[in-house]
Design an enzyme around this catalytic site. Structure first.
Site, PDB file in Angstrom:
ATOM      1  N   SER A   1       0.795  -1.222   0.000  1.00 19.07           N
ATOM      2  CA  SER A   1       0.000   0.000   0.000  1.00 19.07           C
ATOM      3  C   SER A   1       0.829   1.273   0.000  1.00 19.07           C
ATOM      4  O   SER A   1       2.044   1.250  -0.130  1.00 19.07           O
ATOM      5  CB  SER A   1      -0.973   0.032   1.181  1.00 19.07           C
ATOM      6  OG  SER A   1      -0.249   0.178   2.392  1.00 19.07           O
TER       7      SER A   1
ATOM      8  N   THR B   1      -2.362   1.037  -6.086  1.00 21.46           N
ATOM      9  CA  THR B   1      -2.301   0.406  -4.776  1.00 21.46           C
ATOM     10  C   THR B   1      -3.512   0.895  -3.994  1.00 21.46           C
ATOM     11  O   THR B   1      -4.470   1.386  -4.586  1.00 21.46           O
ATOM     12  CB  THR B   1      -0.954   0.704  -4.072  1.00 21.46           C
ATOM     13  OG1 THR B   1      -0.860  -0.080  -2.877  1.00 21.46           O
ATOM     14  CG2 THR B   1      -0.761   2.169  -3.772  1.00 21.46           C
ATOM     15  N   TYR B   2      -3.487   0.741  -2.687  1.00 23.94           N
ATOM     16  CA  TYR B   2      -4.577   1.242  -1.849  1.00 23.94           C
ATOM     17  C   TYR B   2      -3.981   2.080  -0.729  1.00 23.94           C
ATOM     18  O   TYR B   2      -2.796   1.988  -0.419  1.00 23.94           O
ATOM     19  CB  TYR B   2      -5.431   0.093  -1.294  1.00 23.94           C
ATOM     20  CG  TYR B   2      -4.667  -0.838  -0.386  1.00 23.94           C
ATOM     21  CD1 TYR B   2      -4.659  -0.638   0.995  1.00 23.94           C
ATOM     22  CD2 TYR B   2      -3.939  -1.905  -0.903  1.00 23.94           C
ATOM     23  CE1 TYR B   2      -3.940  -1.481   1.829  1.00 23.94           C
ATOM     24  CE2 TYR B   2      -3.223  -2.745  -0.075  1.00 23.94           C
ATOM     25  CZ  TYR B   2      -3.233  -2.538   1.289  1.00 23.94           C
ATOM     26  OH  TYR B   2      -2.513  -3.366   2.111  1.00 23.94           O
TER      27      TYR B   2
ATOM     28  N   GLY C   1       5.818  -2.162   0.567  1.00 25.42           N
ATOM     29  CA  GLY C   1       5.827  -3.423  -0.151  1.00 25.42           C
ATOM     30  C   GLY C   1       6.503  -3.296  -1.503  1.00 25.42           C
ATOM     31  O   GLY C   1       7.433  -2.506  -1.685  1.00 25.42           O
ATOM     32  N   ALA C   2       6.014  -4.072  -2.470  1.00 22.78           N
ATOM     33  CA  ALA C   2       6.644  -4.110  -3.796  1.00 22.78           C
ATOM     34  C   ALA C   2       6.715  -2.734  -4.449  1.00 22.78           C
ATOM     35  O   ALA C   2       7.666  -2.432  -5.179  1.00 22.78           O
ATOM     36  CB  ALA C   2       5.887  -5.084  -4.694  1.00 22.78           C
ATOM     37  N   ALA C   3       5.733  -1.868  -4.182  1.00 20.22           N
ATOM     38  CA  ALA C   3       5.728  -0.521  -4.770  1.00 20.22           C
ATOM     39  C   ALA C   3       6.940   0.295  -4.348  1.00 20.22           C
ATOM     40  O   ALA C   3       7.333   1.239  -5.040  1.00 20.22           O
ATOM     41  CB  ALA C   3       4.444   0.211  -4.397  1.00 20.22           C
TER      42      ALA C   3
END
EC number: 4.1.1.11
Length: 132
Positions: free
Chosen positions: A25, A57-58, A73-75
């Protein structure tokens, strides 16, 4: 017929953190969320002005007044602290609503403080940057 329309935008936010080990996120200062009409868990598009990356994402709320813009995370692999990003949400409106809808847009300075807001963007306008 329904239309997907630009609902809100946080323009030229500065990434303050990138946390690869978080579940996922984007964390956004809750004051900025309120000003831009963005809700917790709302889907958001991130556009990185520095490298051109675009992803979704959120949102999770960050501490009020902190100016936090943290990709998790991955972002976190798609941004660096200091990058300028545009954060965009969309809404689904019926045709009549879409024709009346005006998005909420806030412009930030380099410390992620609001310097201006707008209800309508015009082609060719240069956004305030907050840079000296």
């Amino acid at each position: 017929m329904n239309r997907i329309m630009h609902k809100s935008k946080i323009h030229r936010a500065t990434v303050t953190e990138a946390n690869l080990n978080y579940v996922g996120s984007i964390t956004i200062d809750e004051d900025l969320m309120d000003a831009a009409d963005v809700l917790e868990n709302e889907k958001i598009q991130v556009v990185n002005n520095n490298n051109g990356a675009r992803f979704e994402t959120y949102v999770i709320p960050g501490p009020r007044g902190s100016g936090v813009i943290c990709l998790n995370g991955a972002a976190a692999r798609l941004v660096q602290p200091g990058d300028k990003v545009i954060l965009i949400t969309y809404g689904i409106y019926d045709d009549a609503e879409a024709r009346q809808h005006r998005p909420t847009v806030i412009f930030l300075d380099d410390q992620n403080r609001i310097i201006a807001d707008a209800r309508r963007e015009k082609a060719g306008e240069t956004a305030p940057t907050g840079e000296a």
